[in-house]
Scaffold this active site. Structure first.
Site, PDB file in Angstrom:
ATOM      1  N   ARG A  53      40.842  58.361   1.734  1.00 25.55           N
ATOM      2  CA  ARG A  53      39.406  58.723   1.713  1.00 25.55           C
ATOM      3  C   ARG A  53      38.425  57.563   1.798  1.00 25.55           C
ATOM      4  NH1 ARG A  53      40.829  62.658   4.736  1.00 25.55           N
ATOM      5  NH2 ARG A  53      40.815  64.889   4.018  1.00 25.55           N
ATOM      6  N   HIS A 170      50.576  62.782  15.039  1.00 23.44           N
ATOM      7  CA  HIS A 170      49.964  64.034  14.495  1.00 23.44           C
ATOM      8  C   HIS A 170      50.154  64.860  15.937  1.00 23.44           C
ATOM      9  CE1 HIS A 170      46.879  66.628  12.803  1.00 23.44           C
ATOM     10  NE2 HIS A 170      46.763  67.044  14.131  1.00 23.44           N
ATOM     11  N   HIS A 223      54.161  65.792   9.529  1.00 21.84           N
ATOM     12  CA  HIS A 223      53.975  67.112   9.142  1.00 21.84           C
ATOM     13  C   HIS A 223      54.555  68.297  10.102  1.00 21.84           C
ATOM     14  CE1 HIS A 223      50.510  66.424  11.238  1.00 21.84           C
ATOM     15  NE2 HIS A 223      49.735  66.066  10.307  1.00 21.84           N
ATOM     16  N   ASP A 301      50.707  64.665   2.985  1.00 24.40           N
ATOM     17  CA  ASP A 301      49.355  64.793   3.599  1.00 24.40           C
ATOM     18  C   ASP A 301      48.356  65.311   2.691  1.00 24.40           C
ATOM     19  OD1 ASP A 301      47.550  65.138   5.705  1.00 24.40           O
ATOM     20  OD2 ASP A 301      48.550  66.766   6.540  1.00 24.40           O
ATOM     21  N   HIS A 305      39.401  67.103  -0.340  1.00 20.14           N
ATOM     22  CA  HIS A 305      37.970  67.484   0.114  1.00 20.14           C
ATOM     23  C   HIS A 305      37.263  67.920  -1.005  1.00 20.14           C
ATOM     24  CE1 HIS A 305      38.831  67.395   4.459  1.00 20.14           C
ATOM     25  NE2 HIS A 305      39.990  68.156   4.307  1.00 20.14           N
TER      26      HIS A 305
HETATM   27 ZN   LIG Z   1      47.792  65.010  10.500  1.00 22.63          ZN
END
Ligand SMILES: [Zn+2]
Length: 426
Positions: A53, A170, A223, A301, A305
């Site tokens: 982040r 992704h 993922h 992953d 948040h």
């Molecule tokens: Zn992703």
């Protein structure tokens, strides 16, 4: 320094001598040292998929707190995803992240570069400049978004061949997931939430496997979440194509019915994640694929948040879960305690292979004389209730709160220096 009576990959107890950051002797050694009785030694874990982040969302996580979280989870290196603000799509930004890692990191930080400028899927980013930068980027991903334009994806795959890079996709066809909220199935229908069909993932994976084969390049699938994706990857590997894949801990353990029936109430956004939690049949296929090597690695992953982005109504909540500090315990629960993997298999999938896919030197080496002393000491015999307030991560959005999981990371060593001792940051 000596670690005493530790079971390397779960084998017989031995002592490990560490000098100047390197393993110099293994065997029955004399002298005093750190007590490893009952502990398993694994090579320091390597995450291919971490969201730190920083820069831009330091309210959710920073390089410092994210790597502290990683160290507590047994990790000695993480790949930092590119969807920061600004996006890591230039040599300047990837070098900034790399420098932050060198200065504040409790593990090594290897930046991932964006595939397209601003993750917008319109124009290739400066892949070569990022590869040549001090950060020496080898993994490129627009993660959070899919490179859905087939021509751009082809060009990216062609481009990264020049420096042995890999495109980590992704896989999410955006036209099939407009407004999607959870796995498309019986439960999404009952809850009235817009469905996220498996085919949206599978169609992109199939296309990208074909593209990678066509241009002779290297594809990594982020993922993987469905049984159909597993079948496609198995097929691509049977052709000898250069395709690797990851699965997250949460997709190995949790299912979409939690959105309806969790003890925390229905519509709890703690279970909102991209890709979504799928069905029990998908979980079973993912476990089988990780066991037989169709899926190469576990990647967290880790997606921190802040509370205000997560504790809100389902439709408005951010997608993602933190995962670094629970990953090894979840893998023990889903894979080791079920007899699907032994500890050598865990080391392959959480350290050795992720480092190889990321072309990361100095990590992912077996615990043997001459290797860098990147070591995780793990106690598989305890079971504890997950307490998010104890996390080093700045965020608390874990789906495991209150669950009892096996195992505990007791110590992590980065080039011989403890980053975690007795379960606490050193
Ligand atoms: Zn992703």
């Amino acid at each position: 320094m000596i670690i005493k009576n530790v079971r390397i990959l779960g084998g017989e107890p031995q002592d490990i001598r560490i000098e100047d950051g390197v393993i110099t002797e293994i065997g029955q050694l004399g002298g005093e040292g750190i007590d490893g009785q009952g502990l398993i030694a694994l090579p320091g874990l390597v995450d291919l998929h971490t969201h730190l982040r920083e820069p831009g969302r330091e309210d959710a996580e920073t390089v410092q707190t994210g790597t502290q979280s990683a160290a507590r989870g047994g990790y000695t290196a993480v790949h930092a995803m590119a969807n920061t603000m600004p996006v890591a799509d230039t040599a300047g930004v990837v070098e900034q992240v790399w420098r932050l890692g060198r200065e504040f990191g409790h593990c090594d930080v290897q930046p991932v570069g964006a595939v397209t400028v601003g993750l917008e899927g319109k124009q290739l980013a400066e892949l070569g400049a990022m590869a040549d930068s001090a950060a020496q980027v080898r993994v490129f991903s627009d993660d959070g978004r899919c490179v859905d334009d087939a021509v751009l994806m082809r060009r990216a795959l062609e481009y990264v061949k020049a420096f042995d890079g890999v495109v980590a996709q992704h896989a999410q066809e955006p036209r099939l997931t407009g407004g999607a909220q959870m796995n498309e199935g019986v439960i999404s229908g009952r809850l009235g939430l817009a469905g996220w069909p498996a085919v949206a993932e599978e169609a992109i994976i199939a296309r990208d496997c074909l593209l990678a084969a066509h241009v002779g390049s290297r594809l990594h699938v982020c993922h993987v979440s469905t049984a159909g994706s597993v079948e496609i990857i198995r097929w691509a590997k049977s052709k000898g194509w250069n395709v690797t894949a990851e699965v997250t801990p949460h997709h190995l353990l949790l299912t979409d019915d939690l959105v309806e029936t969790s003890p925390n109430g229905s519509y709890n956004p703690i279970y909102k994640v991209n890709p979504p939690l799928r069905t029990a049949a998908d979980v079973e296929a993912l476990r089988g694929a990780l066991a037989d090597g169709t899926i190469d690695v576990v990647a967290t992953d880790h997606a921190p948040h802040p509370v205000e982005d997560k504790e809100t109504e389902w439709a408005a909540a951010a997608m993602g879960m933190v995962g670094l500090e629970t990953a090894l315990s979840v893998v023990q629960e889903a894979m080791v305690d079920t007899g699907l993997l032994d500890w050598a298999g865990v080391a392959e999938r959480m350290s050795i292979t992720p480092a190889r896919i990321g072309r990361l030197t100095g990590h992912g080496q077996a615990i043997e004389v001459g290797a860098p002393a990147n070591i995780t000491l793990y106690d598989p015999s305890v079971r504890t209730e997950v307490d998010p307030s104890a996390f080093a991560s700045k965020s608390r959005n874990t789906p495991y709160e209150g669950m009892t999981l096996p195992g505990r990371v007791v110590a992590t060593f980065l080039r011989g220096k403890p980053t975690v001792l007795e379960g606490k940051l050193a």
